[in-house]
Design an enzyme around this catalytic site. Structure first.
Site: not given
Ligand code: COA
Length: 396
Positions: A234, A112, A80
Site C-alpha cells: 500500500h 485504505c 473511504e
C-alpha cells in the site's frame, strides 16, 4: 476448479493533475522533499463533475463484456470518501453500467484497506460458487487540509477488478496474515471533507501492522519470503514502500536475502504520477507492476501488503498466470496518464477544496473526459450522465 483470483483489472484517474514542482514553489520548500523524501511527482485532481462514482464507472467500463454484465453476482465498492451515508456508491455504478438486477451490491469501508476485504470475500464467494463473478471496485479522493503535511500526498483514482475462477491474471493463495488494532492515526469525522491525520503515528502503525501481518502469515503456513519474487505495498506516497521493504526485510531476516528495492520499483510508477488513492492505492500499484514490469512475471509470486489506518493490515500472496500479458490494458493506461493536463495553482485549489455540497442544486459544466460524469445535483440527489448525453436519473 484450478484457483480463484483476479481475472481482469482496469484503472482510471482524472484528466487533470497538479505538479508537485508547483506545490514546492507554493510552499517555499526544497523540491527534493516531495520528489525524493515523499516520492511523489504529480497529484491527480478531479474536476467538479468527477467523484468516486464517476471514477469507478469509468474504471469498470472497459471490463464490461455482455457476459460479465449478465453474470456478475456481487458488486463490492470500497471507498473511504463515499458520497452517501446510506446508499452504496456501487448502486450508482450498477445503474450507469446496466448490470443485471439479480446481483448484490454493497459498500465497504476501512480506510485504505477495504478493497482487500472485498477481494478476500469475493474469492470465498467464487470458491463456493465457481460460475459466479464478483466485481470489486475501489475509488477514492485523498484530500488533506490545504497547506498541511499531507497535501503533497493527495490524489484521486479508481481501480476495478473481476474476481473469478480460473483467473487470467493472478491466482490468489488461500493463506493471508492479519493484524487489527484500534488506533487514531488517520480518520475523517462525518462533518469533514478532509482527513484528520497523525502522519508520523500512521507510518509507525503501518510498519507495525506489516510486521505483525507478516508474522501471522508465516504462522498460518504462508510461503517464506525466499519464495516471493516481487512485492507490492500500500503506497500512500511512494517513499512509504521503501520503509515497508526495509521493515519486511528485517522481519523476514535471511529469507529476504535475494530481494532488493527493484522488487517493488515497477509498482510505484502509477502512484508517483497519481498520488494517494486510499482504497485503490495497493491495486493501482499492482496494476503498475503488471503493466510496466519489463520481465515476464508469468509463474512468479507476488507478496502484497494492504494497510488501512485505524488500523487493519493484511499480507497475502498470489501467482501470476503464464499468459497474463495478453489480458492487460497497459496501453490504455499509458495513454490515459500521458494525455493528462497540468493545472495551475488557482484551478487546483478551486477544484480540490471546493467539493460541491449536496445541499444545493447545481449543474456541472463538462470538464471531465471519462465516459461517465457527475452532471448535476437536484433535490439532494446526485445525477450522473454518460458523457455528452442527458443525465441518468435513478428510478423513482
Ligand atoms: N531532500 C530529500 N529528502 C528530504 C528533504 C530534502 N530536501 N527534506 C525532507 N526529506 C525527507 C525526510 O528526511 C523524510 O524522510 P524519511 O521519512 O525517510 O525520514 C521525508 O522527506 C519526509 O519528511 P518529513 O519531515 O518527515 O515530512 P513531513 O513532516 O512533512 O510529513 C508525512 C510526512 C508522510 C507524515 C505527511 O506527508 C503526512 O502526514 N501524510 C499523510 C499520512 C500518510 O500518508 N501516512 C502514511 C501511512 S498510512
Amino acid at each position: 476448479m484450478t484457483g480463484v483470483g483476479i481475472d481482469d483489472i482496469s484503472i482510471y484517474t482524472p484528466e487533470y493533475y497538479y505538479s508537485l514542482h508547483d506545490l514546492v514553489i507554493a510552499h517555499g520548500i526544497d523540491p527534493n522533499k516531495y520528489l525524493v523524501g515523499i516520492g511523489q511527482e504529480r497529484m491527480a485532481v478531479p474536476p467538479p463533475d468527477e467523484d468516486v462514482v464517476s471514477m469507478a464507472a469509468n474504471a469498470v467500463a472497459p471490463l464490461l463484456t455482455r457476459q460479465l454484465r449478465d453474470t456478475v453476482s456481487t458488486v463490492i465498492f470500497a471507498t473511504e470518501s463515499g458520497i452517501d451515508q446510506s446508499k452504496s456508491a456501487g448502486l450508482f455504478v450498477h445503474g450507469l453500467l446496466g448490470l443485471n438486477p439479480h446481483c448484490r451490491v454493497v459498500e465497504f469501508k476501512q480506510a485504505c484497506y477495504s478493497a482487500t476485504a472485498g477481494i478476500q470475500l469475493a474469492a470465498d464467494l467464487v470458491r463456493q460458487r465457481p460460475m459466479e463473478k464478483v466485481l470489486v471496485i475501489a475509488s477514492d479522493i485523498a484530500r488533506y487540509e490545504r497547506g498541511s503535511e499531507g497535501e503533497c500526498t493527495q490524489g484521486a483514482g479508481a481501480v476495478a477488478m473481476v474476481i473469478s475462477a480460473n483467473p487470467r491474471l493472478l491466482e490468489l493463495h488461500p493463506v493471508s496474515g492479519l493484524y487489527s488494532v484500534d488506533v487514531m492515526d488517520f480518520w475523517r469525522p462525518n462533518h469533514r471533507s478532509t482527513a484528520c491525520v497523525d502522519g508520523k503515528l500512521s507510518i509507525d502503525v503501518y510498519l507495525r501492522s506489516l510486521a505483525e501481518a507478516w508474522a501471522d502469515y508465516r504462522r498460518k503456513g504462508g510461503l517464506p519470503l525466499g519464495a516471493v519474487d516481487k512485492l507490492c505495498f500500500h503506497q500512500p506516497f511512494t517513499r512509504m514502500a521503501k520503509k515497508a521493504f526495509a521493515a519486511l526485510s528485517e522481519a523476514a531476516g535471511s529469507e529476504a536475502a535475494h530481494l532488493d528495492e527493484s522488487c517493488y520499483a515497477d509498482s510505484q510508477i502509477y502512484g508517483r504520477a497519481i498520488g494517494n488513492t486510499y482504497s485503490a492505492s495497493l491495486y493501482i500499484g499492482l496494476c503498475s507492476l503488471l503493466d510496466r514490469c519489463g520481465e515476464d512475471l508469468g509463474g512468479r509470486t507476488i507478496g502484497l501488503f494492504s494497510y488501512g489506518s485505524g488500523a487493519v493490515g493484511e499480507f497475502f500472496t498470489a501467482t501470476v498466470k503464464p499468459q497474463y500479458r495478453r489480458h492487460l490494458r497497459a496501453e490504455a493506461h499509458r495513454a490515459m496518464l500521458d494525455s493528462r493536463r497540468r493545472l495551475d495553482g488557482r484551478t487546483y485549489a478551486a477544484w480540490f477544496y471546493d467539493a460541491p455540497s449536496q445541499a444545493e442544486d447545481r449543474v456541472f459544466p463538462q470538464e471531465s473526459r471519462g465516459r461517465f460524469r457527475l452532471a448535476a445535483i437536484e433535490g439532494q440527489r446526485r445525477i450522473y450522465a454518460a458523457a455528452s448525453s442527458e443525465p441518468a436519473r435513478a428510478a423513482a
